[in-house]
Design a protein around this motif. Structure first.
Motif, PDB file in Angstrom:
ATOM      1  N   LEU A  79      63.190  74.154 -23.636  1.00  8.13           N
ATOM      2  CA  LEU A  79      61.540  74.044 -23.746  1.00  8.13           C
ATOM      3  C   LEU A  79      62.378  73.758 -22.405  1.00  8.13           C
ATOM      4  N   SER A  80      61.147  74.210 -21.762  1.00  7.68           N
ATOM      5  CA  SER A  80      61.210  73.466 -20.018  1.00  7.68           C
ATOM      6  C   SER A  80      59.637  73.471 -19.681  1.00  7.68           C
ATOM      7  N   LEU A  81      59.459  72.094 -18.547  1.00 12.29           N
ATOM      8  CA  LEU A  81      57.939  72.019 -19.316  1.00 12.29           C
ATOM      9  C   LEU A  81      58.489  71.990 -17.284  1.00 12.29           C
ATOM     10  N   GLN A  82      58.041  72.485 -16.393  1.00 12.34           N
ATOM     11  CA  GLN A  82      57.229  72.417 -14.787  1.00 12.34           C
ATOM     12  C   GLN A  82      55.836  72.165 -14.551  1.00 12.34           C
ATOM     13  N   MET A  83      55.986  70.181 -13.815  1.00  6.81           N
ATOM     14  CA  MET A  83      54.995  69.894 -13.754  1.00  6.81           C
ATOM     15  C   MET A  83      54.531  69.810 -12.164  1.00  6.81           C
ATOM     16  N   ASN A  84      53.797  70.239 -11.745  1.00 10.83           N
ATOM     17  CA  ASN A  84      53.197  70.381  -9.957  1.00 10.83           C
ATOM     18  C   ASN A  84      52.400  69.107 -10.038  1.00 10.83           C
ATOM     19  N   SER A  85      52.089  68.967  -8.532  1.00  9.37           N
ATOM     20  CA  SER A  85      51.216  68.245  -8.686  1.00  9.37           C
ATOM     21  C   SER A  85      50.509  66.546  -9.391  1.00  9.37           C
ATOM     22  N   LEU A  86      51.448  66.154  -9.449  1.00 17.93           N
ATOM     23  CA  LEU A  86      52.084  65.066 -10.761  1.00 17.93           C
ATOM     24  C   LEU A  86      50.940  64.211 -10.060  1.00 17.93           C
ATOM     25  N   LYS A  87      50.295  63.409 -11.341  1.00 21.66           N
ATOM     26  CA  LYS A  87      49.152  61.756 -10.903  1.00 21.66           C
ATOM     27  C   LYS A  87      49.619  61.129 -11.542  1.00 21.66           C
ATOM     28  N   PRO A  88      49.532  59.568 -10.771  1.00 21.74           N
ATOM     29  CA  PRO A  88      49.530  58.795 -11.749  1.00 21.74           C
ATOM     30  C   PRO A  88      49.120  58.653 -13.452  1.00 21.74           C
ATOM     31  N   GLU A  89      48.234  59.256 -13.857  1.00 23.06           N
ATOM     32  CA  GLU A  89      47.693  59.422 -15.313  1.00 23.06           C
ATOM     33  C   GLU A  89      48.898  60.469 -15.667  1.00 23.06           C
ATOM     34  N   ASP A  90      49.854  60.773 -15.103  1.00 24.39           N
ATOM     35  CA  ASP A  90      51.032  62.062 -16.242  1.00 24.39           C
ATOM     36  C   ASP A  90      52.072  60.807 -16.565  1.00 24.39           C
TER      37      ASP A  90
END
Length: 125
Positions: free
Chosen positions: A78-89
């Protein structure tokens, strides 16, 4: 014995990207739901993204348009591509899996029995 091992966490600046992976083992049943969850210090765990038994994906409103979940059935990953990350992530991210009727109610809301140990994601401003 079902086992899940997450990887890919790390530290990144706001606006950056990370890709989380979850290697699953110990089962043969492909009639399953899988999801990514996260927990920040002092907060409750929340669902981030999920894949239903039929393959439909679902996302928390806070990550829609930025995160993409995908599953490789043959590799049981399982994968999760995370873009445009924010401090709240910033949080510890966990993957989860369960099977059959236990997935009823949706991949973000199933009462998962099987969890990984988590991987830390830190996003700096």
């Amino acid at each position: 014995q079902v086992q899940l091992v997450e990887s890919g966490g790390g530290s990144v600046q706001a606006g950056g990207s990370l890709r989380l992976s979850c290697a699953a083992s110990g089962y043969r049943n492909n009639d399953n739901c899988m999801g990514w969850f996260r927990q920040a210090p002092g907060k409750e765990r929340e669902g981030v993204a999920g894949i239903e038994r039929g393959g439909r994906t679902s996302y928390a409103d806070s990550v829609k348009g930025r995160f993409t979940i995908s599953k490789d059935i043959t590799k049981k990953s399982l994968s999760l591509q995370m873009n445009s990350l924010k401090p709240e992530d910033t949080a510890t991210y966990y993957c989860a899996v369960d099977f059959g009727y236990l997935c009823d109610g949706g991949a973000l809301y199933a009462k998962y029995r099987y969890w990984g140990q988590g991987t830390q994601v830190t996003v700096s401003a």
